[in-house]
Each structure stands twice: as C-alpha cells, then as structure tokens.
Design a protein around this motif. Structure first.
Motif, PDB file in Angstrom:
ATOM      1  N   TRP A 137       9.421 -20.708  -2.773  1.00 16.33           N
ATOM      2  CA  TRP A 137       8.736 -21.190  -3.985  1.00 16.33           C
ATOM      3  C   TRP A 137       7.233 -21.014  -3.865  1.00 16.33           C
ATOM      4  N   ILE A 138       6.594 -20.660  -4.986  1.00 16.92           N
ATOM      5  CA  ILE A 138       5.136 -20.595  -5.063  1.00 16.92           C
ATOM      6  C   ILE A 138       4.685 -21.599  -6.121  1.00 16.92           C
ATOM      7  N   PRO A 139       3.787 -22.532  -5.802  1.00 13.57           N
ATOM      8  CA  PRO A 139       3.273 -23.435  -6.836  1.00 13.57           C
ATOM      9  C   PRO A 139       2.619 -22.643  -7.961  1.00 13.57           C
ATOM     10  N   ARG A 140       2.952 -22.986  -9.190  1.00 14.22           N
ATOM     11  CA  ARG A 140       2.539 -22.150 -10.322  1.00 14.22           C
ATOM     12  C   ARG A 140       1.063 -22.305 -10.675  1.00 14.22           C
ATOM     13  N   GLU A 141       0.440 -23.394 -10.253  1.00 11.30           N
ATOM     14  CA  GLU A 141      -0.973 -23.620 -10.539  1.00 11.30           C
ATOM     15  C   GLU A 141      -1.657 -23.965  -9.226  1.00 11.30           C
ATOM     16  N   GLN A 142      -2.733 -23.247  -8.900  1.00 14.39           N
ATOM     17  CA  GLN A 142      -3.418 -23.428  -7.624  1.00 14.39           C
ATOM     18  C   GLN A 142      -4.735 -24.153  -7.851  1.00 14.39           C
ATOM     19  N   ILE A 143      -4.815 -25.362  -7.309  1.00 10.73           N
ATOM     20  CA  ILE A 143      -6.003 -26.204  -7.484  1.00 10.73           C
ATOM     21  C   ILE A 143      -6.555 -26.471  -6.092  1.00 10.73           C
ATOM     22  N   LEU A 144      -7.382 -25.555  -5.607  1.00  9.27           N
ATOM     23  CA  LEU A 144      -7.827 -25.554  -4.221  1.00  9.27           C
ATOM     24  C   LEU A 144      -9.319 -25.848  -4.133  1.00  9.27           C
ATOM     25  N   GLY A 145      -9.674 -26.897  -3.396  1.00 14.01           N
ATOM     26  CA  GLY A 145     -11.073 -27.261  -3.227  1.00 14.01           C
ATOM     27  C   GLY A 145     -11.507 -28.313  -4.233  1.00 14.01           C
ATOM     28  N   VAL A 146     -12.570 -29.048  -3.877  1.00 12.59           N
ATOM     29  CA  VAL A 146     -12.976 -30.189  -4.715  1.00 12.59           C
ATOM     30  C   VAL A 146     -13.516 -29.759  -6.064  1.00 12.59           C
ATOM     31  N   GLU A 147     -14.150 -28.592  -6.146  1.00 15.27           N
ATOM     32  CA  GLU A 147     -14.647 -28.135  -7.449  1.00 15.27           C
ATOM     33  C   GLU A 147     -13.491 -27.903  -8.408  1.00 15.27           C
ATOM     34  N   ALA A 148     -12.409 -27.317  -7.917  1.00 13.82           N
ATOM     35  CA  ALA A 148     -11.248 -27.069  -8.767  1.00 13.82           C
ATOM     36  C   ALA A 148     -10.578 -28.378  -9.161  1.00 13.82           C
ATOM     37  N   VAL A 149     -10.394 -29.278  -8.208  1.00 17.12           N
ATOM     38  CA  VAL A 149      -9.728 -30.557  -8.483  1.00 17.12           C
ATOM     39  C   VAL A 149     -10.511 -31.358  -9.514  1.00 17.12           C
ATOM     40  N   ALA A 150     -11.837 -31.295  -9.452  1.00 13.62           N
ATOM     41  CA  ALA A 150     -12.679 -32.082 -10.358  1.00 13.62           C
ATOM     42  C   ALA A 150     -12.528 -31.654 -11.811  1.00 13.62           C
ATOM     43  N   ARG A 151     -11.948 -30.489 -12.051  1.00 11.75           N
ATOM     44  CA  ARG A 151     -11.858 -29.983 -13.419  1.00 11.75           C
ATOM     45  C   ARG A 151     -10.441 -29.980 -13.971  1.00 11.75           C
ATOM     46  N   VAL A 152      -9.539 -30.679 -13.298  1.00 12.48           N
ATOM     47  CA  VAL A 152      -8.139 -30.708 -13.726  1.00 12.48           C
ATOM     48  C   VAL A 152      -7.736 -32.145 -14.036  1.00 12.48           C
ATOM     49  N   PRO A 153      -7.135 -32.402 -15.212  1.00 17.20           N
ATOM     50  CA  PRO A 153      -6.617 -33.747 -15.488  1.00 17.20           C
ATOM     51  C   PRO A 153      -5.640 -34.189 -14.410  1.00 17.20           C
ATOM     52  N   LYS A 154      -5.689 -35.448 -14.074  1.00 12.05           N
ATOM     53  CA  LYS A 154      -4.918 -35.990 -12.951  1.00 12.05           C
ATOM     54  C   LYS A 154      -3.429 -35.660 -13.065  1.00 12.05           C
TER      55      LYS A 154
END
Length: 809
Positions: free
Chosen positions: A437-454
């Motif tokens: 399996w590959i996760p369909r959305e990659q949210i890597l690093g704090v800059e990316a996490v900060a821009r994604v709804p929880k």
C-alpha cells in the motif's frame, strides 16, 4: 540393597494394605491425569493467547513497515549534482533547498512599506490576491525564472545553478523589483533557516552573520556563505540571528523581530528594522533573516558558494548574460519537444511554456513521516521517515504530494524529461509498505502539516487511489523504448521498481505489492467486480463522498454498502493489468498472468452484466441507492444547540444501478479504452458525448450531466459542488486520448475524429482565454461560462493543456 528386598516382601505379605494403597494410587493417578490435562489446556491457551498477541502485534506493525526490497532510488542528493539544489519549496513564493533531508533552506519575503494591510508575503496564499505569479521558464535542472505581479510591484525571481560534485556546486538567485508607475519603498527579506529535523539546537549545524555575509555550516555541506550584491537605492539593511520554533512559523518569527527604528529616513519616516532575538542566549540560531529597505527599481543578487569551489559564482552582468542563454536554450528545447510555433500564436506558446514551467517549478523535495492507521491499530501511528521528490497540484492550496495526481503530472514531466519523471516515480514507489500500500496523500514535514486540515492528515491503509502512476509509467516505457533497453540507466531503475509492483518470492508464488494490493483489497462481491473502500455515511451528506476514487463528491450509491460495484475502478484495473503487461514485456518477464486479467476485465459481456443499464443505455455504478434524498435543516434539540443541515431520505433505497448520475464515471469504459472499436456501446457513448443537455459544453466535458438531480448540488451545508458539473482537465485529457485512439480505426472512427477535433479546440480556447483574462491556470472550469474555479494556480494536471495543444497522448 537388602533393605529394598525386605520392603518389597513386606508389601506382598499385607494384602489389605495393598488394596488401600492401590486405591490411593488410582486417585492420585486420576488427579495426576486431570492435572496434566488442565496444565496442557492452560498451556495451550497461553500459547494461543501469546500467538494471538504476537499476530496482533505483527498486524499492527504492518501498516508502517516498509517493503523489504531494494530501494528504487539508489542515487540522490549530492550524487545527482545537476538536481541537488533547486526550487524545491513550492509552497513559498520563492525558496531554495537541496535534495537532502537535512538541507538548510533559503527563502524570500517582501512587503510594501506604508501599506501594511497587505501584509508580509511568504507562503503562496490565495488570500494574498496577487494578480498573478508563476514560473515563466524552468528546466528542472539548471535554472528558473518567475514573474510575480503584486500590484503595483512587478517582481522577477530567478536562479542559475553551477552544479558540482563537491558539496553540490553553487548558485545565484536574483530578485528584481520594479513598480509600474511611481517609485515604491519595499522591504525585501532573504533568510536562511535550519530545518527542525536537524534538532532543536542543530548541534552540528550553524547559521550566523559576519561582516554583512550570511555564513553557515552543516555536516553535509561543510562551510558555506551567502553574499549580497545589489543595484539600486538601498535605504537600510538590518538582520537578526534568531531561534524559530519551526519552518512553518518563519514569517511570524520575522514579524516579531521587527521594531520601528529610532531614526527617521526623510519622507519615509521610521522604518521597521530587525532587532536581536532574546531567545538567542538559550540556543544557537536556526533562522537568520536579512532585511533590505529599498526603493524601486532595485535588484538583489544572492550568491551561494562553498569554500572549496574553484569556479567563481555568477553575478551582475555575467548572470544577466547567462540567463539569456538559458532562456534561448529552453525555448528551443520546448519547441523541439512540443512543436507549437506553427500551430499557435506567440502569446499562446508563451502560456504553454509557462504551464510546463509551473509543473516543473512545482516539484518539491519533502522529508518526514506521515500519520497512518489500519483496522489493527487503536491509534494512528507514524509512517517511517522518508524523502519524496514530487510535483504538487497547487502551490497555494495543495503544496504536497498526491498519488493519483502524480500519475497525470508524470505524463507532462515525462515528455519533458524522462529522467526527472522516473526519479519521481521511484520516490513514490519507495513509499510502499509491506502490504503493498502507498498512502494516497503525502504530508511530510511541519510546513506541509501546517497547511492541511486536521481531519485529512491521517491516511488509512484501506484507502486506494486510481493507479494512474502505474499507467503513466507504462506510457513512458512504451513511448521511449530506447531509454529502457539493457544497459540503460533508466532500465536499472525500472528493474528495481518492478518488485514494488509485484513481489516474487518463488517462481510459482507471489505476494502483495502495489498492483496485487489493488487486486486483493478492492475486490467486489461479484466476480470481476471492484469497490472503492472508505465511503462513510454520516447522515450529513447528500451523497457520501468517495475520496479514494479521486472524484470526491461524484454521486455514487446513496447508501454505502458492501454490495457496491464501481465501474471506474473496474476500468482502472483493466488499465493497470495492461500497464503491468507492458512493463513486464520490456523487462523480459512473463506477461501471461497480466494479459489474462486484462482480457478478462476487457470482456464486454462480463462488463455489461455488472454495469450496463438496458433502460438508460449507459454504464453505471451499482449499489443501495435512492434518488429520493435531499438536504433539510434540522431544528436545534436544545436552546443552546445550533440547528444543522442533514440528509432526509424520502424514498427507501434499493439495490440498483445508479443511472441518475450520468457523467465521468459512465464514460470510463471509453476513457480507459476498455471497449472494442466495433462495440455498439462505444457508439452510444459517443452519441451521448455530443449532447449539450448532458456533458458537452463549449469549454470541455462536464463532470456530471445537466439532467442529473445532483447537477451542481451542494453535498453538505458547507461543501459546494466539486465533481458535479465542472470541467476537469485530467478527465478531458483521458477523453481526448481515447477519442484519438478510436479515430484510427473501427466502426465509429469518423465520429470519434470529429469529436476529438471539436473537444480539443473547445478546451484549448477556454483555458488560454482564462489565463489571458486572469493570469492563472485553474483547478476546474465552469461548464456554464468557462470561468476558472476552485483553487489557483492549479498547475498540476491542468498543465496537461500543453500536451493537448501538442496532440501528444
């Protein structure tokens, strides 16, 4: 020995005692047997429990355990010097970093003095309301040039690299600021920062200022320096050595360091200047901003170099001349690859170059660990830390990697540079876990996490995404066989990729990898049927979303259930099997099993049994469905509660084909070329395609028919329509590809050719017109008036307009 014989003799003399003794011995024997059985049962239960706990523990770890195969990416970072440094921070207006997990990052901010309501520009943000911004040219290797229109300011940011095998070479970035009318006073900020992955105090890495020069040290780069060379009126320069809590808060940290100067600068007054950071005593600086208060016109050259590079870096007129040479080379290479000059006006070609450049300039390098879950984990767990080299759909709204988007991105990137695209695909395939399996959305690093709804951060291992990346990989191999022959570099990469698509343990046995994961986990209840997992009915949605399909709110069966059959997923699996056969063929691997699956899924009788509606003469999903649903406002149950909008079911659902949702999903047997050129079903689809009351519009194919009860309907109180009528470029690209395929031969070749020409012209005309009108490529376009909608800039799959203009499929 004598005493022993006497004891035995005594026992034989006393018969009564023998009876009592045997009775006690029997009881003891029974007790012993019972005890033994009990202990055996208990032991077995303990063993079973231990095995159960061990299996549970094993199942818990599978979701975040990498596949134990050779990595597809062997060389990266400093070992690929021409792509070591780059504009790999697509989420900021201009930023540079290296392809190294512990790279220092550099970036640019600006603001207009005396117009503070506009704020400080740093992250790409739709709320900044910039007139336009984006790359004019970007080759993905050595240079890039970007225009930012923040009226009245015109800002051109560019960079040129000089690759080197020692510490990655050096580079120069130029920031050229002009204003359209009067001179303007502007604050320009160039900063260096250390990623938090280096540790809170970055014990082996440092940044500091010394005699107007930014200096730094990391174990990877050794000592480096940045010199600032400018031309134009400079009012004041200030800097600070500071401690920032993370890359996601650099702008906020910068703002906290600004204080009004004590001196007045003529008519400008008191300028905001940078002050020392009080926290600097606690740890080493990880953030060094340098601010220049300038008057337009002004340009700044930011020159990065290391101590042991013999070649002097570019600056001044040398930079100007080198940039002009790169522009000329880029334009010639663009024309060689796409051949647009003779077909389109000069401005249209400029837009096409910008579309490609924004796709290439939107490639980022990310590092970190996502959050994942499975049915065996009680809480989300971290994926392993890994790098990802990938393009992003939108720098302002989606500055991170998306699995199925990347398949479409790769069609254009691969046409420009097969090397870059293979590197991107290899990074994605290295994210496969032991389940395949590959996760369909990659949210890597704090800059990316900060821009994604929880609610979107955690990825479920039950969730698929269309295997477009696999299909694109086969497309690249099929169109460039000379690059994948024995002994070629890309052949080696493809060889390492294949075990991540299909793992072979023995000649006669295989286990899960990405392709087989689809086949095993997305099966439907009926033979050759498939079902997207992850649909949930919370009672608030008009039609529960199917995020895993990529088509989000496209109407499916109104009541999610295990009996569903999704026609688009079945067609994706047909295309995936065909792609596997293509890749295996070029690697001299047995193709029979993939061809057998492809042929079975290409059997129109089986397809029609599952998905063809004789009543409406259309293909459709199947499931527990009712069209008798609507959104109603539910009164508040208590005085302190708010009313809310919920779904009301007026007609009970029943198992049926979802024929009321004629749209993109209904076209998939044609879109992925499952249907034979002589198929009457193909003829019916082409007939329906040409009806303005259904999907046809002057701007492209609508995602949902105007006759559908879901057409342009909100899905919840807060969710506007998304895939319910708007024109999307990725599906229109698939439609054009299919129409061109069917125009070559078959019963309906002439009709397919006519539809192709008209649809292509409609799409190209509208996308170019909208870019000329507002300076952006958009996420989607209105089927009513053609206006761009959704997020901007969306230079992900909308940039496929370049391939459409070039007739390349």
């Amino acid at each position: 020995m004598v005493r022993h014989r006497k004891i035995v003799s005594s026992q034989h003399k006393h018969g009564n005692n023998n009876t009592g003794s045997n009775s006690g011995s029997g009881r003891n024997s029974n007790l012993f047997r019972f005890s033994s059985i009990w202990k055996t049962v208990v032991g077995f239960c303990c063993l079973a429990f231990a095995i159960y706990v061990s299996v549970l523990g094993y199942l818990e770890t599978r979701v975040n355990t990498p596949l134990d195969e050779e990595k597809a990416v062997l060389e990266t970072g400093i070992f690929v010097p021409e792509r070591y440094w780059g504009s790999y921070r697509p989420g900021v207006y201009f930023g540079i970093k290296s392809r190294d997990p512990r790279s220092p990052v550099f970036g640019f901010m600006w603001y207009e003095i005396g117009d503070t309501h506009k704020g400080i520009r740093h992250w790409c943000d739709q709320n900044d309301n910039l007139m336009s911004y984006g790359w004019l040219r970007h080759d993905g290797f050595l240079f890039g040039e970007q225009l930012i229109l923040d009226m009245p300011l015109n800002i051109v940011t560019s960079f040129i690299k000089t690759p080197g095998v020692v510490n990655g070479g050096h580079w120069t970035a130029r920031i050229n600021v002009t204003s359209k009318h009067n001179k303007k006073t502007v604050g320009l900020i160039w900063y260096g920062a250390l990623d938090e992955s280096m540790g809170p105090a970055a014990p082996h890495s440092r940044l500091w200022m010394e005699n107007g020069v930014m200096k730094g040290h990391t174990p990877q780069l050794d000592n480096f320096r940045i010199n600032f060379i400018h031309e134009g009126k400079l009012h004041h320069t200030s800097y600070s050595e500071a401690v920032a809590p993370g890359l996601h808060l650099l702008k906020e940290k910068f703002y906290s360091l600004l204080k009004p100067s004590k001196e007045r600068y003529g008519p400008i007054g008191q300028l905001p200047i940078l002050q020392p950071d009080a926290k600097l005593n606690e740890q080493n600086a990880n953030f060094v901003p340098v601010q220049m208060i300038v008057e337009t016109p002004f340009y700044l050259d930011v020159v990065y170099t290391t101590e042991d590079l013999p070649t002097p870096p570019l600056k001044g007129i040398e930079y100007t001349n080198e940039m002009e040479m790169h522009r000329m080379k880029f334009d010639l290479e663009f024309e060689r690859k796409f051949n647009l000059d003779d077909k389109y006006a000069e401005l249209d070609v400029i837009i096409a170059r910008a579309a490609l450049s924004n796709m290439i300039g939107g490639i980022g390098y990310f590092y970190g660990a996502g959050r994942v879950k499975s049915q065996h984990t009680s809480e989300p767990v971290p994926y392993w830390r890994a790098p990802l080299y990938t393009a992003v759909p939108s720098r302002s709204f989606f500055p991170r990697g998306f699995l199925w988007d990347e398949g479409f991105h790769g069609l254009l990137i691969g046409h420009w540079s097969p090397q870059i695209q293979m590197d991107i695909a290899a990074h994605w395939l290295d994210l496969i876990n032991v389940e395949g399996w590959i996760p369909r959305e990659q949210i890597l690093g704090v800059e990316a996490v900060a821009r994604v709804p929880k609610e979107f951060i955690v990825q479920s291992n039950a969730a698929a995404n269309p295997p477009m990346l696999l299909i694109q990989l086969a497309h690249l191999v099929r169109n460039n066989p000379q690059l994948f022959g024995p002994g070629q570099t890309l052949r080696g990469t493809l060889d390492r990729m294949f075990p991540r698509l299909q793992v072979w343990l023995f000649k006669f046995y295989d286990v899960l990898a990405w392709y087989q994961w689809f086949q095993s986990t997305q099966k439907g209840d009926e033979p050759t049927a498939y079902r997207w997992r992850g649909r949930e009915d919370d009672g608030l949605q008009l039609n529960p979303k199917t995020l895993t399909s990529g088509l989000d709110d496209y109407p499916r069966a109104s009541h999610p259930s295990d009996i569903e059959r999704h026609v688009d997923l079945r067609c994706w699996m047909y295309a995936a099997a065909d792609a596997m056969a293509t890749i295996a063929f070029h690697l001299f691997i047995e193709t029979t099993k993939y061809e057998a699956t492809r042929d079975q899924l290409g059997d129109e009788e089986l397809l029609n049994e599952l998905h063809w509606s004789p009543e409406t003469q259309t293909y459709a999903d199947y499931g527990l469905h009712s069209d008798g649903v609507k959104l109603v406002r539910q009164p508040a149950k208590a005085p302190n509660e708010l009313s809310r909008v919920v779904r009301s079911v007026l007609v009970p659902p029943k198992p049926t084909l979802v024929t009321s949702a004629f749209g993109y999903v209904s076209l998939f047997p044609m879109l992925l070329m499952v249907l034979k050129p002589e198929s009457p079903k193909l003829g019916k689809i082409l007939e329906d395609l040409d009806k303005p009351e259904l999907l046809w519009s002057p701007y492209g194919l609508r995602s949902l028919s105007k006759s559908s009860p879901y057409y342009m309907k909100r899905n919840t109180e807060h969710d506007p329509p998304y895939w319910r009528g708007q024109v999307w470029l990725n599906i229109n690209y698939l439609a054009l590809r299919a129409l061109k395929h069917y125009s070559r031969a078959g019963t309906y070749a002439k009709r397919a050719a006519d539809l192709y020409e008209r649809l292509r012209d409609n799409i190209v005309r509208n996308v170019l017109a909208e870019y000329k009108r507002n300076g952006y490529l958009w996420e989607q376009y209105s089927g009513e008036d053609g206006k761009g909608s959704g997020c901007k800039p969306f230079t992900g799959w909308t940039a496929l307009i370049v391939l459409i203009m070039a007739d390349e499929y």
